[in-house]
Structures are given as C-alpha cells and as structure tokens.
Design an enzyme around this catalytic site. Structure first.
Site, PDB file in Angstrom:
ATOM      1  N   LYS A 270       3.719 -45.113 -27.146  1.00 15.52           N
ATOM      2  CA  LYS A 270       4.532 -44.857 -28.352  1.00 15.52           C
ATOM      3  C   LYS A 270       4.234 -45.884 -29.421  1.00 15.52           C
ATOM      4  O   LYS A 270       3.675 -46.943 -29.154  1.00 15.52           O
ATOM      5  CB  LYS A 270       6.026 -44.904 -28.010  1.00 15.52           C
ATOM      6  CG  LYS A 270       6.529 -46.235 -27.407  1.00 15.52           C
ATOM      7  CD  LYS A 270       6.890 -47.291 -28.412  1.00 15.52           C
ATOM      8  CE  LYS A 270       7.175 -48.645 -27.760  1.00 15.52           C
ATOM      9  NZ  LYS A 270       7.313 -49.757 -28.698  1.00 15.52           N
TER      10      LYS A 270
ATOM     11  N   ASP B 257      12.344 -49.273 -23.354  1.00 19.60           N
ATOM     12  CA  ASP B 257      11.477 -48.216 -23.878  1.00 19.60           C
ATOM     13  C   ASP B 257      11.182 -47.120 -22.856  1.00 19.60           C
ATOM     14  O   ASP B 257      10.489 -46.147 -23.169  1.00 19.60           O
ATOM     15  CB  ASP B 257      10.123 -48.805 -24.327  1.00 19.60           C
ATOM     16  CG  ASP B 257      10.261 -49.661 -25.576  1.00 19.60           C
ATOM     17  OD1 ASP B 257      11.268 -49.510 -26.292  1.00 19.60           O
ATOM     18  OD2 ASP B 257       9.357 -50.468 -25.838  1.00 19.60           O
TER      19      ASP B 257
END
Ligand code: C5P
Length: 321
Positions: free
Chosen positions: A29, A158
C-alpha cells in the site's frame, strides 16, 4: 497481472475439510494522505489516512506440517537478513490465528516478497494478512472477514487494510477502515532505498520536532482526511489527487534521510505530477498522469541511478489463489 510466480495455487480439501496447502496473496500500500495527531498514552499516534493498495503482491503458501516454520522463496526483493523466527509478523499471525480458533499452530510458510522491505509500503503487514487468510483456509477454520480484520488489527496498524485492499480511509491507529469508491487507475513509480527505515524512529523524529518548535507550531490539529481527496478518488481525477498528497511523516523522514528530498525533487522535475514519502518512509511514491508517463519517469529515474518499481492501484485485498 503478476501472480503465481514460484508458488502454486492451493489444492482441494481432503476428507477432514483441511487442505494440504493453500496460497494467499496480499497487496502492498501507499498512504495518499497521512495526518498524525499527538502521541497518545498508549504509545501510538492517532491517525487519519487514505490508503491505496497497489498491485505489488506478497504471496504466502501455508503447508500442513507440525509446528511453525517460515522460509522466503527467491523473488524480486532480496530477503537475506530477514528474521524468520517468532519476531516475524507472519509467524505471529499463525500463532494468533491458532489461539483464536483453538487449532494447533501447525503451518509451514513459504513467502514470496514483491513489496520493498522496511519501505513504508506495508510489506510485512501484507505477509501477516496473507498468512491469516492462507492458514484460515488450510485449517478449515473459516473465520469471517470481520473476525480476520479484528485479528489483523492486533498484529499491526496496517494489517487490516492489507486484508481489505482497494482504497480506504483509516482512523484510530489506521486500523479503523472505511472503504472509499474510486474510478479508473492511478499510475505510480516507486523509488526504493537500499536502506530501510524504522517506523518508530520516524514517529519519534516527528514528536521531537513538535516538542522543539511547540511555541511556533501551536496545538496539533485533530487528524482528518480532506474531503477533496475522496472526491478526486471517486472522480478518477489524477491531477486533483496529485495536488492533495500529504504526509505528516514526510518532513521527519527527510530529516533522518536527506537523500529523500533530492529524490523527490528529481522526480517532480522529471515528469511526476507529484511525489510523496510513503508512510514512515523511505520509499518515495511518484504519481504520474498515465501509464506511458509513468513508464517514461521510471526510465528517467533508472537512468539517473535510482532503483524503481512501477505499480498501479487500487488493487484488491487479500485473496486465496
Ligand atoms: O502498529 P505497528 O506495529 O505498525 O507500529 C509500529 C510502531 O510505530 C509503534 O510501536 C509506534 O511506535 C509507532 N506508531 C505510532 N502511531 C501509529 C502507528 C505506529 O506511534 N499510529
């Protein structure tokens, strides 16, 4: 689509409902925006961030076997020196899933990495997400996505987004997620660093800066995501998005690593619409107008001696292969 290199997709269940092996992949990401509040009593900073998953996938194969073993298979990212013991987030994911489901912690993991290591792109988090999903299939424990996300949050801030994928706003520690609609594709060039950065160190550098200049800076605002960012994503407006990229960790990351400022400047004067340090660094992500300009920028950066990877997003979340 870059998948299936090295690891064969999972098999059919045997009579007990358990698989002999299963393979899951999870995306890396970048943070399009990252607003960081002041350090809280729990040792974390409240965040408001916009995530975008990129089509750089970590692949995890989980095989039946006794105990937990982990090995990296050769791939585009060098893995020498990476911990494969209990401190590895993927090993922690096996242990956590076993504890949550009552299944014995038996899984032999093989991981193929494509996300840069310690680069602020969530590669370790993606390994953990893919491990949860692969072991859940291997063991036939069939947790809901919600349960998997709750376990993911315990592993790291995350990890839930690596399960969800796409694009999302994250609040809390970045683990309270709301998916956001997007239109079209966004083309990126990632400038990699040979040396990784420590996430806690970058946060600490931000705290020190805020303390030192407290009188000038005033109170840190409540972290939030600018509505304009969501508009740009929904409308597929790459130029608008380029103007809105922002990261509170960028300045501290650059103070720790002055080469990042030079790389950013170079990319922005050589065809990138805009660039940003990804998460806690040191990867610098450049947003390009379209795929041909991203390819051209990648070539220019490479010719100037930078190590780069092309990627586009949004990419889907963790899935079984
Ligand atoms: O959650 P994760 O394990 O990724 O965080 C690593 C470290 O980064 C934390 O121990 C903390 O020092 C820092 N961090 C933070 N605030 C956040 C996320 C991480 O201070 N929201």
């Amino acid at each position: 689509m870059k998948h299936g290199v090295g690891l064969k997709p999972g098999g059919e269940p045997n009579r007990g409902g358990e698989l002999k092996h299963s393979v899951a992949r999870a995306p890396g990401k970048i943070n399009l925006t990252l607003a960081v509040g002041d350090l809280a009593a729990d040792g974390y900073h409240p965040l408001a961030t916009t995530f975008m998953a990129l089509d750089l996938y970590e692949e995890v194969e989980a095989r039946a076997g006794s105990g937990v073993l982990l090995e990296y298979v050769p791939g585009p990212v060098a893995t020498t020196g990476l911990e494969t013991g209990e401190s590895n987030l993927a090993v922690k994911a096996v242990r956590l899933l076993a504890e949550a489901t009552g299944h014995p912690a038996d899984a032999h993991l093989r991981i193929l990495k494509r996300v840069p290591i310690a680069g602020g792109m969530g590669g370790g988090s993606a390994d953990a997400a893919a491990t949860l999903v692969a072991c859940d299939a291997l063991w036939g424990t069939h947790l809901t996505r919600e349960d998997l996300c709750a376990l993911a949050a315990k592993l790291g801030s995350d990890v839930p987004f690596a399960i969800l994928g796409g694009a999302a706003v994250g609040t809390g520690r970045g683990d309270e997620l709301t998916s956001t609609l997007t239109e079209g594709r966004f083309e990126w060039v990632l400038r990699l660093s040979d040396e990784g950065m420590s996430t806690p160190a970058t946060y600490r550098a931000l705290d020190e800066h805020r303390e030192r200049f407290a009188t000038d800076l005033g109170a840190t605002p409540e972290p939030e995501v600018d509505e304009e960012v969501l508009h740009a994503l929904r409308g597929g407006d790459v130029r608008a998005l380029a103007d809105l990229l922002v990261n509170d960790l960028q300045a501290p990351a650059m103070r720790l690593r002055p080469d990042l400022a030079e790389a950013l400047e170079f990319g922005e004067t050589n065809g990138a619409l805009s660039g940003i340090v990804s998460g806690s660094g040191p990867t610098v992500a450049f947003l390009a107008e379209d795929a041909p300009s991203a390819d051209a920028l990648a070539a220019t950066l490479t010719a100037a001696g930078h190590r780069v990877v092309r990627a586009s997003g949004p990419a889907p979340g963790t899935r079984l292969l």
